[in-house]
Enzyme design. Structure first.
Site, PDB file in Angstrom:
ATOM      1  N   TYR A 153     -23.108 -50.579  11.611  1.00 52.46           N
ATOM      2  CA  TYR A 153     -21.980 -50.290  10.696  1.00 52.46           C
ATOM      3  C   TYR A 153     -21.597 -48.811  10.772  1.00 52.46           C
ATOM      4  CZ  TYR A 153     -19.577 -49.599   6.205  1.00 52.46           C
ATOM      5  OH  TYR A 153     -18.682 -49.253   5.216  1.00 52.46           O
TER       6      TYR A 153
HETATM    7  P1  NDP Z   1     -14.373 -55.531   0.399  1.00 50.19           P
HETATM    8  O1  NDP Z   1     -15.327 -56.388   1.115  1.00 50.19           O
HETATM    9  O2  NDP Z   1     -14.391 -55.479  -1.085  1.00 50.19           O
HETATM   10  O3  NDP Z   1     -12.867 -55.890   0.863  1.00 50.19           O
HETATM   11  C1  NDP Z   1     -12.607 -55.941   2.226  1.00 50.19           C
HETATM   12  C2  NDP Z   1     -11.139 -56.165   2.473  1.00 50.19           C
HETATM   13  O4  NDP Z   1     -10.936 -56.139   3.896  1.00 50.19           O
HETATM   14  C3  NDP Z   1     -10.624 -57.497   1.985  1.00 50.19           C
HETATM   15  O5  NDP Z   1      -9.318 -57.338   1.497  1.00 50.19           O
HETATM   16  C4  NDP Z   1     -10.642 -58.358   3.249  1.00 50.19           C
HETATM   17  O6  NDP Z   1      -9.625 -59.361   3.282  1.00 50.19           O
HETATM   18  C5  NDP Z   1     -10.297 -57.329   4.296  1.00 50.19           C
HETATM   19  N1  NDP Z   1     -10.710 -57.729   5.642  1.00 50.19           N
HETATM   20  C6  NDP Z   1     -11.950 -58.032   6.085  1.00 50.19           C
HETATM   21  N2  NDP Z   1     -11.908 -58.374   7.383  1.00 50.19           N
HETATM   22  C7  NDP Z   1     -10.596 -58.285   7.759  1.00 50.19           C
HETATM   23  C8  NDP Z   1      -9.909 -58.514   8.970  1.00 50.19           C
HETATM   24  N3  NDP Z   1     -10.555 -58.910  10.080  1.00 50.19           N
HETATM   25  N4  NDP Z   1      -8.570 -58.331   9.000  1.00 50.19           N
HETATM   26  C9  NDP Z   1      -7.900 -57.945   7.895  1.00 50.19           C
HETATM   27  N5  NDP Z   1      -8.506 -57.702   6.703  1.00 50.19           N
HETATM   28  C10 NDP Z   1      -9.841 -57.878   6.647  1.00 50.19           C
HETATM   29  O7  NDP Z   1     -14.590 -54.045   1.004  1.00 50.19           O
HETATM   30  P2  NDP Z   1     -14.372 -52.599   0.347  1.00 50.19           P
HETATM   31  O8  NDP Z   1     -13.142 -52.585  -0.456  1.00 50.19           O
HETATM   32  O9  NDP Z   1     -15.629 -52.153  -0.267  1.00 50.19           O
HETATM   33  O10 NDP Z   1     -14.203 -51.703   1.665  1.00 50.19           O
HETATM   34  C11 NDP Z   1     -12.974 -51.171   2.100  1.00 50.19           C
HETATM   35  C12 NDP Z   1     -13.259 -50.132   3.183  1.00 50.19           C
HETATM   36  O11 NDP Z   1     -14.049 -49.075   2.649  1.00 50.19           O
HETATM   37  C13 NDP Z   1     -14.045 -50.693   4.379  1.00 50.19           C
HETATM   38  O12 NDP Z   1     -13.548 -50.129   5.575  1.00 50.19           O
HETATM   39  C14 NDP Z   1     -15.457 -50.200   4.129  1.00 50.19           C
HETATM   40  O13 NDP Z   1     -16.204 -50.087   5.308  1.00 50.19           O
HETATM   41  C15 NDP Z   1     -15.180 -48.865   3.475  1.00 50.19           C
HETATM   42  N6  NDP Z   1     -16.276 -48.355   2.650  1.00 50.19           N
HETATM   43  C16 NDP Z   1     -16.682 -49.036   1.532  1.00 50.19           C
HETATM   44  C17 NDP Z   1     -17.730 -48.534   0.762  1.00 50.19           C
HETATM   45  C18 NDP Z   1     -18.239 -49.249  -0.448  1.00 50.19           C
HETATM   46  O14 NDP Z   1     -19.287 -48.840  -0.990  1.00 50.19           O
HETATM   47  N7  NDP Z   1     -17.573 -50.278  -0.952  1.00 50.19           N
HETATM   48  C19 NDP Z   1     -18.398 -47.273   1.125  1.00 50.19           C
HETATM   49  C20 NDP Z   1     -17.891 -46.662   2.320  1.00 50.19           C
HETATM   50  C21 NDP Z   1     -16.854 -47.181   3.037  1.00 50.19           C
HETATM   51  P3  NDP Z   1      -9.929 -60.893   2.833  1.00 50.19           P
HETATM   52  O15 NDP Z   1     -10.087 -60.836   1.359  1.00 50.19           O
HETATM   53  O16 NDP Z   1      -8.712 -61.637   3.232  1.00 50.19           O
HETATM   54  O17 NDP Z   1     -11.184 -61.282   3.537  1.00 50.19           O
END
Ligand code: NDP
Length: 245
Positions: A153
């Site tokens: 990751y």
């Molecule tokens: P969530 O799992 O809560 O939400 C993920 C989102 O990404 C959903 O809307 C999902 O859509 C979408 N998604 C997943 N796969 C795809 C794909 N192949 N194509 C399009 N959309 C996709 O994640 P977070 O909100 O926590 O994370 C958002 C970003 O922040 C990520 O890049 C993560 O790595 C980063 N991040 C998060 C942290 C945390 O602690 N939460 C810390 C550091 C970084 P659907 O609902 O349709 O599946």
């Protein structure tokens, strides 16, 4: 950049941080393209909330790891609104395992969505964003913390940081800023799922502010990066994490 008439694509905006970003940019005056992979109802609810607050938004289904679906999303946004000004590359997944226990499927999925997905949208944005545009990529504070089990990751996100710096230079002459945000632990499904209450409590106390980040904390930072006050900030990574590192 004035936000009137500006169009922003937010990937992964159906849930978590992306949903908060979409709503914030809607309030900031952007027309928002709410991208999602599978959560159609949740994405529609985000659009309704933006519209109820007086904003403008549409949903756009596209798996960011799929080149053709990404191209189609950009084409639809251009057709609907006449152009695209902002790309927020928020979509991402996290699959934790020690390297010795990481199977090929785990490796490929994280590379496909976090790295190739970011590349796919950046490649479209490179030629299609209007002058004055902004791009915000998503890294993670774990690139700095280097915690066990986060290997693949964190590697995908370290690569995103590198793409950010290089693309900022490649946009010379286009007047497009490219930056990244590296959140710390933030209260979303991605962070909370699969963790015990004790672990969540412990991880939320590591930073000196002694709480988890909220999706809105991160949306505030994105709002700055795509708004009028960050015009001189380019090619940078902001660790939005309460001071953990
Ligand atoms: P969530 O799992 O809560 O939400 C993920 C989102 O990404 C959903 O809307 C999902 O859509 C979408 N998604 C997943 N796969 C795809 C794909 N192949 N194509 C399009 N959309 C996709 O994640 P977070 O909100 O926590 O994370 C958002 C970003 O922040 C990520 O890049 C993560 O790595 C980063 N991040 C998060 C942290 C945390 O602690 N939460 C810390 C550091 C970084 P659907 O609902 O349709 O599946």
């Amino acid at each position: 950049m004035s936000t009137s008439e500006k169009v922003a694509i937010v990937t992964g905006a159906s849930r978590g941080i992306g949903a908060a970003i979409a709503k914030r940019l809607g309030r900031d005056g952007f027309t928002v393209v709410v991208n999602y992979a599978g959560s159609a109802e949740a994405a529609a609810a985000v659009v309704h909330e933006i519209e109820a607050a007086g904003g403008k938004a549409i949903t756009a289904q596209a798996d960011v790891s799929d080149v053709e679906q990404v191209k189609r999303m950009f084409t639809s946004a251009e057709a609907a609104f006449g152009g695209i000004d902002v790309l927020v590359n928020n979509a991402g997944i996290m699959m934790l395992a020690p390297l010795a226990a990481t199977d090929d499927q785990n490796f490929s999925r994280q590379i496909d969505i976090n790295l190739k997905g970011t590349f796919n949208t950046l490649r479209e944005a490179a030629t299609r964003l209007r002058s004055g545009g902004r791009i915000v990529n998503f890294s993670t504070t774990v690139v700095g913390l280097k915690l066990e089990t986060y290997g693949v990751y964190a590697a995908t996100k370290a690569a995103v940081e590198t793409l950010t710096a290089i693309m900022a230079k490649e946009m010379r002459g286009r007047n497009i800023n490219v930056n990244a945000i590296a959140p710390g632990p933030t209260a979303t499904d991605l962070f909370l799922n699969g963790k015990s209450d004790e672990l969540i409590e412990r991880m939320s106390k590591v930073n000196p502010l002694e709480r988890l980040g909220t999706p809105e904390d991160i949306a505030d930072a994105v709002s700055f990066f795509v708004g009028p006050d960050s015009g001189w900030i380019n090619g940078q990574v902001l660790r939005a994490n309460g001071g953990v590192i």
